[in-house]
Design a protein around this motif. Structure first.
Motif, PDB file in Angstrom:
ATOM      1  N   SER A 245      58.279  50.921 -31.997  1.00 54.41           N
ATOM      2  CA  SER A 245      58.471  49.475 -31.866  1.00 54.41           C
ATOM      3  C   SER A 245      59.321  49.187 -30.630  1.00 54.41           C
ATOM      4  CB  SER A 245      59.137  48.915 -33.121  1.00 54.41           C
ATOM      5  OG  SER A 245      60.527  49.176 -33.103  1.00 54.41           O
ATOM      6  N   GLY A 246      59.626  47.920 -30.410  1.00 55.48           N
ATOM      7  CA  GLY A 246      60.384  47.512 -29.234  1.00 55.48           C
ATOM      8  C   GLY A 246      61.716  48.229 -29.074  1.00 55.48           C
ATOM      9  N   SER A 247      62.408  48.436 -30.179  1.00 53.76           N
ATOM     10  CA  SER A 247      63.721  49.090 -30.110  1.00 53.76           C
ATOM     11  C   SER A 247      63.619  50.487 -29.504  1.00 53.76           C
ATOM     12  CB  SER A 247      64.335  49.195 -31.508  1.00 53.76           C
ATOM     13  OG  SER A 247      64.458  47.913 -32.069  1.00 53.76           O
TER      14      SER A 247
ATOM     15  N   TYR B 259      70.205  41.232 -31.114  1.00 54.04           N
ATOM     16  CA  TYR B 259      69.502  42.193 -30.251  1.00 54.04           C
ATOM     17  C   TYR B 259      70.408  42.715 -29.144  1.00 54.04           C
ATOM     18  CZ  TYR B 259      65.562  41.142 -33.100  1.00 54.04           C
ATOM     19  OH  TYR B 259      64.756  41.006 -34.198  1.00 54.04           O
TER      20      TYR B 259
ATOM     21  N   ARG C  13      72.309  45.230 -30.906  1.00 53.58           N
ATOM     22  CA  ARG C  13      71.555  46.482 -31.084  1.00 53.58           C
ATOM     23  C   ARG C  13      71.706  47.376 -29.841  1.00 53.58           C
ATOM     24  NH1 ARG C  13      65.672  45.920 -33.575  1.00 53.58           N
ATOM     25  NH2 ARG C  13      66.971  44.981 -35.190  1.00 53.58           N
TER      26      ARG C  13
ATOM     27  N   VAL D 256      69.768  40.509 -22.947  1.00 52.44           N
ATOM     28  CA  VAL D 256      68.540  40.082 -23.606  1.00 52.44           C
ATOM     29  C   VAL D 256      68.094  38.782 -22.951  1.00 52.44           C
ATOM     30  CG1 VAL D 256      67.569  39.309 -25.816  1.00 52.44           C
ATOM     31  CG2 VAL D 256      69.239  41.181 -25.772  1.00 52.44           C
TER      32      VAL D 256
ATOM     33  N   SER E 175      65.187  36.438 -24.114  1.00 48.56           N
ATOM     34  CA  SER E 175      65.059  35.501 -25.235  1.00 48.56           C
ATOM     35  C   SER E 175      65.753  36.123 -26.436  1.00 48.56           C
ATOM     36  CB  SER E 175      63.576  35.253 -25.532  1.00 48.56           C
ATOM     37  OG  SER E 175      63.425  34.668 -26.811  1.00 48.56           O
TER      38      SER E 175
ATOM     39  N   THR F 254      66.166  36.441 -29.866  1.00 47.30           N
ATOM     40  CA  THR F 254      65.348  36.059 -31.009  1.00 47.30           C
ATOM     41  C   THR F 254      66.207  35.723 -32.236  1.00 47.30           C
ATOM     42  OG1 THR F 254      63.897  37.730 -30.065  1.00 47.30           O
ATOM     43  CG2 THR F 254      63.183  36.739 -32.103  1.00 47.30           C
TER      44      THR F 254
ATOM     45  N   ASP G  78      66.121  43.194 -21.789  1.00 42.06           N
ATOM     46  CA  ASP G  78      65.299  43.203 -23.000  1.00 42.06           C
ATOM     47  C   ASP G  78      64.558  41.868 -23.018  1.00 42.06           C
ATOM     48  OD1 ASP G  78      64.320  42.643 -25.526  1.00 42.06           O
ATOM     49  OD2 ASP G  78      66.063  43.384 -26.614  1.00 42.06           O
TER      50      ASP G  78
ATOM     51  N   MET H  31      61.828  41.343 -24.753  1.00 41.07           N
ATOM     52  CA  MET H  31      60.889  41.619 -25.838  1.00 41.07           C
ATOM     53  C   MET H  31      60.114  40.378 -26.259  1.00 41.07           C
ATOM     54  SD  MET H  31      60.592  44.653 -27.054  1.00 41.07           S
ATOM     55  CE  MET H  31      62.208  45.369 -26.884  1.00 41.07           C
ATOM     56  N   SER H  32      60.848  39.316 -26.589  1.00 38.46           N
ATOM     57  CA  SER H  32      60.172  38.143 -27.147  1.00 38.46           C
ATOM     58  C   SER H  32      59.888  37.084 -26.092  1.00 38.46           C
ATOM     59  CB  SER H  32      60.979  37.563 -28.315  1.00 38.46           C
ATOM     60  OG  SER H  32      62.218  37.079 -27.870  1.00 38.46           O
TER      61      SER H  32
ATOM     62  N   LYS I 169      54.463  41.015 -29.375  1.00 37.35           N
ATOM     63  CA  LYS I 169      55.141  39.720 -29.182  1.00 37.35           C
ATOM     64  C   LYS I 169      54.219  38.808 -28.355  1.00 37.35           C
ATOM     65  CE  LYS I 169      59.217  40.979 -31.231  1.00 37.35           C
ATOM     66  NZ  LYS I 169      60.673  41.098 -31.237  1.00 37.35           N
TER      67      LYS I 169
HETATM   68  C1  PLP Z   1      61.565  42.052 -31.452  1.00 37.07           C
HETATM   69  C2  PLP Z   1      62.717  42.295 -30.584  1.00 37.07           C
HETATM   70  C3  PLP Z   1      63.192  43.600 -30.329  1.00 37.07           C
HETATM   71  C4  PLP Z   1      62.578  44.845 -30.901  1.00 37.07           C
HETATM   72  O1  PLP Z   1      62.483  44.851 -32.254  1.00 37.07           O
HETATM   73  P1  PLP Z   1      61.548  45.922 -32.976  1.00 37.07           P
HETATM   74  O2  PLP Z   1      61.669  45.529 -34.406  1.00 37.07           O
HETATM   75  O3  PLP Z   1      62.083  47.255 -32.695  1.00 37.07           O
HETATM   76  O4  PLP Z   1      60.179  45.741 -32.411  1.00 37.07           O
HETATM   77  C5  PLP Z   1      64.220  43.751 -29.423  1.00 37.07           C
HETATM   78  N1  PLP Z   1      64.786  42.699 -28.821  1.00 37.07           N
HETATM   79  C6  PLP Z   1      64.365  41.442 -29.048  1.00 37.07           C
HETATM   80  C7  PLP Z   1      65.006  40.316 -28.309  1.00 37.07           C
HETATM   81  C8  PLP Z   1      63.328  41.184 -29.943  1.00 37.07           C
HETATM   82  O5  PLP Z   1      62.903  39.939 -30.156  1.00 37.07           O
END
Ligand code: PLP
Length: 362
Positions: free
Chosen positions: A62-64, A89, A92, A136, A138, A140, A165, A167-168, A191
């Protein structure tokens, strides 16, 4: 039960994206490798970057996993990472850095606010050992869209590694990757490109990957090795998520058919504006006032006794799944408006919410 996902990913995908997964593909077959190469090429084009300077690395998970691969592969023993965090995030990234034993500092910002370039500048002035910045785009957690411009300019001016990041946001809003001089941008399959979960992708500078090739702390999450292998002919190092790859390729074609990132952005933004205005009219107040992004919105509970589970279940029974809130100290819930979601869906949703409200009052 079938429902539309009003979440920030995985999200509702098109019928064609689901249909292309009805095929079992061999991972070292030439057709399949060509698909991987085409995906990488299309992502470079979407990012508006030159292939002499940038490359795309696809990474299982996944994104992480993509974020952790970048942190673990690109932050060296002599580096000092400054993490700008205004949500879960960002947090994280802090947890990953901690787990990886990186040398890092955290610029902590409340969830409803944006990291400020002048504060970042103060961190840099105060501590000249900082070599890299991560943030980051966006967030989320709240739905806020952080401004990259000024912090990117600082990173560039001081020749720091800049990790984003996105991601979104990537694919749902134009990001000037080369102009902002982003060294590593991470996003994932499920996403704004509107694929299904299974891998992340990293748009990164070739020279930085080469220069940092010995840093990887993990065998499987090693950006350099994955890049070298994939760059030969499109073969992934270990088993690749074949169905997800096919779906993602189809999703990229559909993004192009929609008119590219700018058109998709307009659809998302219109969805988001409609959602917020209809919800406000129904008495649900958005949490983010400034810098609300076009992807996901946090709404306060309309009253203290608000029963989120009952609300959630009612919406689900009527065809929509939403997200609980993630801002720790606030009672809120979130509604995403990305994926195969159109104005009709938002109107239908807000009608269902209006009905729920009436039902609860009676
Ligand atoms: C979705 C997301 C992630 C990654 O999440 P996963 O659950 O690992 O896919 C990382 N950063 C942001 C800002 C996200 O929206």
């Amino acid at each position: 039960m079938e429902y539309k996902l009003l979440t920030p990913g995985p999200l509702t995908t098109s019928r064609r994206v689901k249909e292309v997964m009805m095929v079992d593909h061999c991972t070292w077959d030439n057709d399949y490798k060509a698909i991987t190469q085409d995906i990488r090429q299309r992502l470079l084009t979407l990012a508006g970057v030159d292939e002499t300077e940038y490359t795309v690395v696809l990474m299982q998970g996944s994104g992480s996993f993509g974020v952790e691969a970048v942190l673990g592969s690109e932050i060296g023993p002599q580096d000092h990472l400054l993490i700008c965090s205004n949500g879960a995030y960002g947090q994280r990234i802090v947890q990953m850095s901690d787990r990886l034993g990186l040398n890092y500092s955290v610029y902590q910002v409340p969830d409803q606010e944006m990291p400020q370039a002048d504060v970042v500048k103060a961190y840099l002035d105060h501590d000249p050992t900082i070599t890299s910045i991560a943030m980051v785009h966006s967030e989320t957690t709240s739905g806020i869209l952080n401004d990259l411009t000024e912090i990117a300019a600082l990173a560039k001016e001081r020749n720091l590694l800049f990790i984003v990041d996105a991601m979104s946001s990537f694919g749902g809003v134009r990001i000037d990757v080369a102009g902002l001089d982003i060294d590593f941008l991470i996003s994932s399959a499920n996403k704004c490109i509107q694929g299904v979960p299974g891998f992340s992708f990293i748009i990164g500078k070739k020279a930085e990957i080469e220069q940092r090739k010995d840093f990887a702390r993990s065998l499987s999450l090693d950006i350099y090795s994955q890049y070298k292998e994939m760059d030969k002919d499109g073969k992934w190092r270990f088993t690749s998520p074949t169905h997800t790859v096919l779906a993602f390729h189809q999703a990229l074609i559909e993004l192009e058919e929609e008119g590219g990132i700018d058109e998709r952005y307009l659809r998302y933004r219109n969805n988001n504006q409609l959602l917020r205005s209809e919800m406000t009219a129904l008495g649900y107040e958005p949490v983010i006032k400034d810098h609300q992004g076009p992807f996901i919105t946090s709404f306060y509970y309309p009253e203290k006794e608000f029963d989120f589970d009952s609300f959630y279940n009612y919406l689900k029974e009527h065809g929509f799944v939403i997200y609980p809130g993630k801002i720790s100290e606030l009672a809120c819930f979130r509604i995403g408006n990305i994926g195969e979601i159109y104005a009709e869906d938002i109107k239908k949703l807000t009608k269902v919410i209006a009905n729920y409200k009436e039902m609860v009052v009676v």
